[in-house]
Design an enzyme around this catalytic site. Structure first.
Site, mmCIF file in Angstrom:
data_model
loop_
_atom_site.group_PDB
_atom_site.id
_atom_site.type_symbol
_atom_site.label_atom_id
_atom_site.label_comp_id
_atom_site.label_asym_id
_atom_site.label_seq_id
_atom_site.Cartn_x
_atom_site.Cartn_y
_atom_site.Cartn_z
ATOM 1 N N LYS A 148 0.845 -1.206 0.000
ATOM 2 C CA LYS A 148 0.000 0.000 0.000
ATOM 3 C C LYS A 148 0.878 1.252 0.000
ATOM 4 O O LYS A 148 0.645 2.183 -0.772
ATOM 5 C CB LYS A 148 -0.890 0.023 1.244
ATOM 6 C CG LYS A 148 -1.607 1.347 1.447
ATOM 7 C CD LYS A 148 -2.388 1.413 2.731
ATOM 8 C CE LYS A 148 -1.625 1.980 3.904
ATOM 9 N NZ LYS A 148 -1.396 3.439 3.862
ATOM 10 N N ASN A 149 1.888 1.266 0.878
ATOM 11 C CA ASN A 149 2.692 2.475 1.026
ATOM 12 C C ASN A 149 3.570 2.750 -0.190
ATOM 13 O O ASN A 149 4.199 3.797 -0.263
ATOM 14 C CB ASN A 149 3.565 2.389 2.288
ATOM 15 C CG ASN A 149 2.745 2.670 3.537
ATOM 16 O OD1 ASN A 149 1.547 2.937 3.450
ATOM 17 N ND2 ASN A 149 3.384 2.591 4.695
ATOM 18 N N ARG B 269 -4.336 10.531 3.152
ATOM 19 C CA ARG B 269 -3.255 11.475 3.377
ATOM 20 C C ARG B 269 -2.178 11.376 2.303
ATOM 21 O O ARG B 269 -1.516 12.364 1.968
ATOM 22 C CB ARG B 269 -2.663 11.241 4.767
ATOM 23 C CG ARG B 269 -1.871 12.422 5.219
ATOM 24 C CD ARG B 269 -1.308 12.284 6.581
ATOM 25 N NE ARG B 269 -0.745 13.558 6.997
ATOM 26 C CZ ARG B 269 0.415 14.015 6.592
ATOM 27 N NH1 ARG B 269 1.143 13.316 5.764
ATOM 28 N NH2 ARG B 269 0.858 15.187 6.995
ATOM 29 N N ASP C 140 5.235 1.055 11.834
ATOM 30 C CA ASP C 140 3.952 0.436 11.479
ATOM 31 C C ASP C 140 3.785 -0.966 12.065
ATOM 32 O O ASP C 140 2.689 -1.516 12.026
ATOM 33 C CB ASP C 140 3.807 0.365 9.946
ATOM 34 C CG ASP C 140 3.829 1.731 9.317
ATOM 35 O OD1 ASP C 140 2.798 2.166 8.815
ATOM 36 O OD2 ASP C 140 4.889 2.373 9.349
ATOM 37 N N ASP D 90 -3.955 13.070 11.677
ATOM 38 C CA ASP D 90 -4.776 11.877 11.620
ATOM 39 C C ASP D 90 -4.651 11.134 12.939
ATOM 40 O O ASP D 90 -4.113 11.679 13.897
ATOM 41 C CB ASP D 90 -4.421 11.001 10.410
ATOM 42 C CG ASP D 90 -2.983 10.544 10.443
ATOM 43 O OD1 ASP D 90 -2.375 10.581 11.527
ATOM 44 O OD2 ASP D 90 -2.476 10.144 9.393
HETATM 45 C C1 UD1 Z 1 4.938 6.959 5.683
HETATM 46 C C2 UD1 Z 1 3.989 5.791 5.722
HETATM 47 C C3 UD1 Z 1 3.648 5.411 7.154
HETATM 48 C C4 UD1 Z 1 4.918 5.174 7.928
HETATM 49 C C5 UD1 Z 1 5.849 6.363 7.803
HETATM 50 C C6 UD1 Z 1 7.200 6.139 8.465
HETATM 51 C C7 UD1 Z 1 2.684 6.001 3.706
HETATM 52 C C8 UD1 Z 1 1.340 6.239 3.099
HETATM 53 N N1 UD1 Z 1 2.755 6.133 5.032
HETATM 54 O O1 UD1 Z 1 4.249 8.082 6.250
HETATM 55 O O2 UD1 Z 1 2.851 4.225 7.141
HETATM 56 O O3 UD1 Z 1 4.594 4.974 9.292
HETATM 57 O O4 UD1 Z 1 6.098 6.653 6.415
HETATM 58 O O5 UD1 Z 1 7.804 5.001 7.986
HETATM 59 O O6 UD1 Z 1 3.648 5.686 3.035
HETATM 60 N N2 UD1 Z 1 7.536 14.965 9.419
HETATM 61 C C9 UD1 Z 1 7.651 16.299 9.666
HETATM 62 N N3 UD1 Z 1 7.719 17.165 8.599
HETATM 63 C C10 UD1 Z 1 7.655 16.723 7.304
HETATM 64 C C11 UD1 Z 1 7.522 15.343 7.060
HETATM 65 C C12 UD1 Z 1 7.462 14.479 8.137
HETATM 66 O O7 UD1 Z 1 7.710 16.722 10.809
HETATM 67 O O8 UD1 Z 1 7.728 17.560 6.384
HETATM 68 C C13 UD1 Z 1 7.479 14.017 10.560
HETATM 69 C C14 UD1 Z 1 6.135 13.324 10.698
HETATM 70 O O9 UD1 Z 1 5.230 14.118 11.438
HETATM 71 C C15 UD1 Z 1 6.524 12.065 11.422
HETATM 72 C C16 UD1 Z 1 7.902 11.741 10.864
HETATM 73 O O10 UD1 Z 1 8.403 12.966 10.320
HETATM 74 O O11 UD1 Z 1 6.648 12.286 12.798
HETATM 75 C C17 UD1 Z 1 7.904 10.649 9.807
HETATM 76 O O12 UD1 Z 1 7.083 11.035 8.747
HETATM 77 P P1 UD1 Z 1 7.249 10.466 7.272
HETATM 78 O O13 UD1 Z 1 8.451 9.593 7.193
HETATM 79 O O14 UD1 Z 1 7.145 11.619 6.340
HETATM 80 O O15 UD1 Z 1 5.976 9.535 7.158
HETATM 81 P P2 UD1 Z 1 4.850 9.558 6.080
HETATM 82 O O16 UD1 Z 1 5.436 9.698 4.721
HETATM 83 O O17 UD1 Z 1 3.773 10.509 6.488
#
Ligand code: UD1
Length: 443
Positions: free
Chosen positions: A41-42, A113, A326, A137
């Site tokens: 999915k991711n 998202r 996850d 979320d």
């Molecule tokens: C993706 C996955 C999610 C997984 C996560 C970490 C998908 C759809 N989701 O989420 O299942 O748990 O990676 O492996 O692929 N952050 C910031 N600023 C930013 C970007 C991120 O502060 O600009 C923070 C987020 O709030 C979070 C952390 O960084 O605390 C990790 O986020 P990120 O790696 O970006 O996760 P997602 O891409 O949202």
């Protein structure tokens, strides 16, 4: 206005109950047999966004039959793409017009998202992107600062207006050196998809290197992108003028494979997991071995045997190749019935421990303090009604229900459906007593 009323008053009918679906699990069965995992999915949601980078028809394979793919397909249709899906063949074809439209509205973004991942490709292709802000979320606030800072480095102007993130460029984006504060998966993907069509060289340092990032890199390379450092924390992108559509097979879902692995260690039994890559779960399988499981790598996956009560194992979540956040709920569930005491540390999403309250309802002995959860393993859990707040918490609760005595009823199971194709039929085939029921809620 009430159709049968002659006066102009609004009539609200308050129903004393509403119907909803639940999963009902009677614990105690061992899990024995074989399961096949589909594409991640991711990954697939981002691959669908990446298709926007080239005019013409891109085919994706091993596409899981989950609701998030349906939402993303709808988003792409609204951007002007023709999307055709063959659920049985697990294929999806996205025919992208010469100039897609550039607006992703809140009604879809709030459901998914990952739709933020159209920001980079739309900006690169169309010169502007208006993507509704997704908000937080159930696993906590999720920032976008690294997405925005990175795109600005590439020459974009980004502003927030009326609930939309609006990114524009004058002329082509240009290559730049971007250092991410944290190896964010989403930011790495968005910047990568913007940089492939930029002029010159972009370097993304401290990039995420999850298998799903490697997957999107492989797809972009097959579209004609010039990438270096794939799989490392420094990605180098030589921008090209245009990309071509492609045919790409989605990487197997390591989180689904990991769920089966933890499940069999908890419930006991033996599962062969096909179309899985053990290397993508190296740290997880190592922890399960520490817990007492036997793991063998097979020709197209791996086999996990759980023979006795697992031993407690400590876990610290980190970006890949660290332990995946996850699968953190799954390890809290496993440690709840393990012998010994374990510390689980969550470093990515602060609200993921909300799920602990549901585990306590099942009789688990878990205490949290900030980023840490201390779990004292108990001999058994006892079935109770619980609520799935997000995909992974829901899966953790299903695993807990499999080993709890009596019946566990999981409310809001639609969250689980978002990430796991055919989860219940697979569980039943492996021997579990799980049913999907419609119940009425009198609250
Ligand atoms: C993706 C996955 C999610 C997984 C996560 C970490 C998908 C759809 N989701 O989420 O299942 O748990 O990676 O492996 O692929 N952050 C910031 N600023 C930013 C970007 C991120 O502060 O600009 C923070 C987020 O709030 C979070 C952390 O960084 O605390 C990790 O986020 P990120 O790696 O970006 O996760 P997602 O891409 O949202």
């Amino acid at each position: 206005m009430c159709a049968s009323c002659s006066v102009g008053v609004n009539v609200y009918v308050a129903y004393p109950w509403e119907v909803m679906e639940v999963f009902e699990i009677v614990g105690g069965a061992r899990l024995v047999g074989e399961v096949r995992v589909t594409g991640a999915k991711n990954s697939v949601l981002k691959l669908m966004a990446a298709a926007l980078l080239a005019e013409g028809a891109t085919t994706l394979r091993e596409v899981p039959d989950i609701l998030d793919v349906t939402y993303m397909a709808e988003l792409l249709r609204r951007l002007g793409c023709v999307v055709e899906r063959d659920v049985d063949a697990r294929t999806l074809t996205i025919d992208v017009p010469e100039m897609p439209s550039h607006q992703a509205d809140y009604d879809l973004v709030r459901k998914l998202r990952a739709s933020i991942n159209v920001l980079g490709p739309l900006l690169a292709r169309c010169g502007e992107a208006h993507v509704a802000l997704p908000g937080g979320d159930n696993i906590g606030s999720r920032g976008l600062d690294m997405h925005i800072d990175g795109l600005e480095r590439l020459g974009a102007s980004v502003r927030s207006e009326h609930g939309f993130l609006i990114a524009t460029r004058t002329g082509r984006l240009h290559g730049a050196h971007v250092w991410l504060d944290f190896p964010s998966v989403g930011a790495t993907e968005n910047l990568l998809m913007a940089a492939v069509l930029a002029e010159g060289t972009t370097v993304i340092d401290n990039a995420a290197r999850e298998p799903e990032i490697v997957d999107i890199c492989t797809m972009l390379q097959s579209m004609g992108a010039q990438l270096g450092g794939v799989g490392s924390s420094t990605l180098t992108i030589e921008g090209v003028d245009s990309l071509s559509p492609t045919d790409h097979t989605t990487v197997p879902d390591r989180l689904v494979a990991g769920t089966w692995a933890v499940g069999v260690v908890m419930a006991g039994g033996e599962i062969t997991i096909r179309n899985a890559n053990a290397a993508h779960l190296a740290i997880v399988l190592d922890k399960l071995t520490d817990a007492g499981a036997h793991v063998d790598v097979t020709s197209d996956g791996f086999r996990v045997v759980g023979e006795s009560r697992p031993r407690s194992v400590d876990v610290v979540t980190l970006p890949y190749p660290g332990f995946p956040t996850d699968l953190q709920p799954h390890f809290i569930a496993m440690n709840s019935i393990a012998s010994g005491t374990a510390m689980v540390t969550e470093n990515l999403f602060e609200a993921r421990f909300r799920f602990v309250n549901e585990m306590v309802r099942l009789g688990a002995d878990v205490r949290t303090d900030g980023h840490h959860a201390l779990i004292r393993g108990r001999e058994s859990l006892s079935g109770a009604p619980v609520e799935a707040a997000d995909i992974r918490a829901g899966a953790g609760l299903v695993l807990a229900g499999l080993v709890a005595s009596g019946t566990t009823t999981i409310y809001e199971p639609h969250h689980i459906d978002r990430g796991y194709e055919g989860f219940l039929p697979d569980l039943v085939r492996l021997g579990a007593d799980v049913t999907r029921k419609v119940v009425s809620d009198s609250s």
